[in-house]
Design a protein around this motif. Structure first.
Motif, short mmCIF file in Angstrom:
data_model
loop_
_atom_site.label_atom_id
_atom_site.label_comp_id
_atom_site.label_asym_id
_atom_site.label_seq_id
_atom_site.Cartn_x
_atom_site.Cartn_y
_atom_site.Cartn_z
N ASP A 25 0.73 -1.04 0.24
CA ASP A 25 -0.14 -0.02 -0.42
C ASP A 25 0.93 1.09 -0.28
O ASP A 25 0.39 2.55 -0.09
CB ASP A 25 -0.33 0.23 1.31
CG ASP A 25 -2.14 -0.48 1.23
OD1 ASP A 25 -2.65 -1.66 0.58
OD2 ASP A 25 -3.15 -0.97 2.48
N LEU B 248 3.57 1.72 -2.25
CA LEU B 248 4.21 2.37 -3.39
C LEU B 248 3.51 2.68 -4.15
O LEU B 248 2.55 3.46 -3.78
CB LEU B 248 4.14 0.79 -3.88
CG LEU B 248 4.60 -0.36 -2.56
CD1 LEU B 248 5.16 -1.75 -4.00
CD2 LEU B 248 6.00 -0.76 -2.69
N ARG B 249 4.12 3.06 -4.92
CA ARG B 249 3.50 4.41 -6.28
C ARG B 249 3.36 3.53 -7.28
O ARG B 249 3.74 2.91 -7.67
CB ARG B 249 4.57 5.89 -6.07
CG ARG B 249 5.30 6.60 -4.86
CD ARG B 249 6.01 7.64 -5.83
NE ARG B 249 7.27 7.21 -6.15
CZ ARG B 249 7.56 7.49 -7.05
NH1 ARG B 249 7.30 7.91 -7.50
NH2 ARG B 249 8.64 6.74 -7.37
N LEU B 250 1.92 4.14 -7.83
CA LEU B 250 1.79 3.67 -9.38
C LEU B 250 1.88 4.55 -10.05
O LEU B 250 1.58 5.82 -10.76
CB LEU B 250 -0.12 3.18 -9.46
CG LEU B 250 -0.21 2.46 -10.78
CD1 LEU B 250 0.48 1.22 -10.54
CD2 LEU B 250 -1.92 2.58 -10.71
N HIS C 115 3.11 -0.59 -9.46
CA HIS C 115 3.54 -0.21 -8.26
C HIS C 115 4.90 -0.60 -7.60
O HIS C 115 5.42 -1.18 -7.09
CB HIS C 115 2.80 -1.25 -7.20
CG HIS C 115 1.25 -0.49 -7.43
ND1 HIS C 115 0.50 -1.52 -8.33
CD2 HIS C 115 -0.03 0.00 -7.44
CE1 HIS C 115 -0.83 -0.73 -8.44
NE2 HIS C 115 -1.31 -0.09 -7.40
N ASN D 261 0.16 -5.58 -9.76
CA ASN D 261 0.41 -4.46 -10.81
C ASN D 261 -0.30 -5.63 -12.19
O ASN D 261 -0.72 -4.44 -13.08
CB ASN D 261 2.51 -5.26 -11.34
CG ASN D 261 2.48 -3.86 -10.33
OD1 ASN D 261 2.26 -2.84 -9.32
ND2 ASN D 261 4.24 -4.95 -10.03
N SER E 139 8.84 -7.41 -9.71
CA SER E 139 7.63 -6.80 -10.44
C SER E 139 6.85 -7.15 -11.17
O SER E 139 5.90 -6.91 -11.17
CB SER E 139 7.78 -5.05 -10.59
OG SER E 139 8.17 -5.54 -12.37
#
Length: 212
Positions: A9, A11-13, A25, A114, A83
């Motif tokens: 939660d 992480l950045r998209l 993410h 992802n 990832s």
């Protein structure tokens, strides 16, 4: 896997620098994310390789999207997927099925997250596959797998066995010292984007190579 989800939660998209068609993410700073998660859990964690879009994987994903016939209608295995970038690219390029393999449970959770963000179906395969040959995959993709001697000594025999049974084997790598380049043919080369390569700032180019 509640603790894994709570970590993801944070992480950045974002778009992968060389592959803007794919959103991932990722950690703004994987080392900082790692330290915070270890502090919270009170134990050691494996390095979060999956929280960064590594250069070899970006090159391999770019190649697959630019040459969709490489995977279209075929069964694909993305080895040490991290990832899930390469696996997602294969799905977008029309692979019949895509399996992403990794030994890190955080990576497996990130791959699922992802894949959903990119609206593709990716099957997740946990555990160590390196004693096999990747069967039944028609195409084996491996990005950034030659980062240490110990890993290279296990990965290389696996890739050779996959190629020997007839699979197309493609490797994405920025020229690391453990890459067995004398046994590979370069099929594409890309300049490293300015963004997204801070993990290895010395890298200027990354290549896609095929087993001879």
């Amino acid at each position: 896997m509640e603790s894994t989800v709570s970590g993801l939660d944070r992480l950045r998209l974002v778009e992968a620098p060389l592959v803007p068609e794919v959103r991932l993410h990722l950690a703004e700073d994987a080392i900082v994310w790692w330290a915070r998660m270890e502090a919270e859990t009170g134990g050691a964690m494996a390095a979060p390789f999956w929280a960064t879009a590594w250069p070899g994987g970006q090159a391999l994903a770019r190649y697959v999207l630019d040459h969709p016939r490489t995977v279209a209608g075929r069964r694909v295995l993305d080895l040490a997927s991290g990832s899930g970038l390469v696996a997602i690219a294969a799905g977008l390029a029309g692979a019949a099925s895509v399996t992403a393999n990794d030994i890190d449970p955080y990576a497996l959770a990130a791959i699922g997250l992802n894949a959903r963000a990119n609206d593709v179906t990716v099957l997740v395969s946990p555990g160590d596959l390196l004693d096999g040959d990747g069967d039944p995959a028609d195409v084996v993709l491996a990005g950034d797998v030659f980062y240490s001697r110990a890993i290279a000594e296990r990965i290389w025999p696996f890739l050779r066995r996959a190629a020997a049974r007839g699979a197309l084997v493609l490797v994405g790598d920025p020229g690391r010292e453990h890459l067995p380049g004398e046994h590979l043919t370069t099929v594409a080369s890309y300049s490293a984007p300015e963004a997204g390569t801070s993990t290895e700032p010395q890298i200027s180019r990354m290549s896609v190579l095929q087993l001879r």
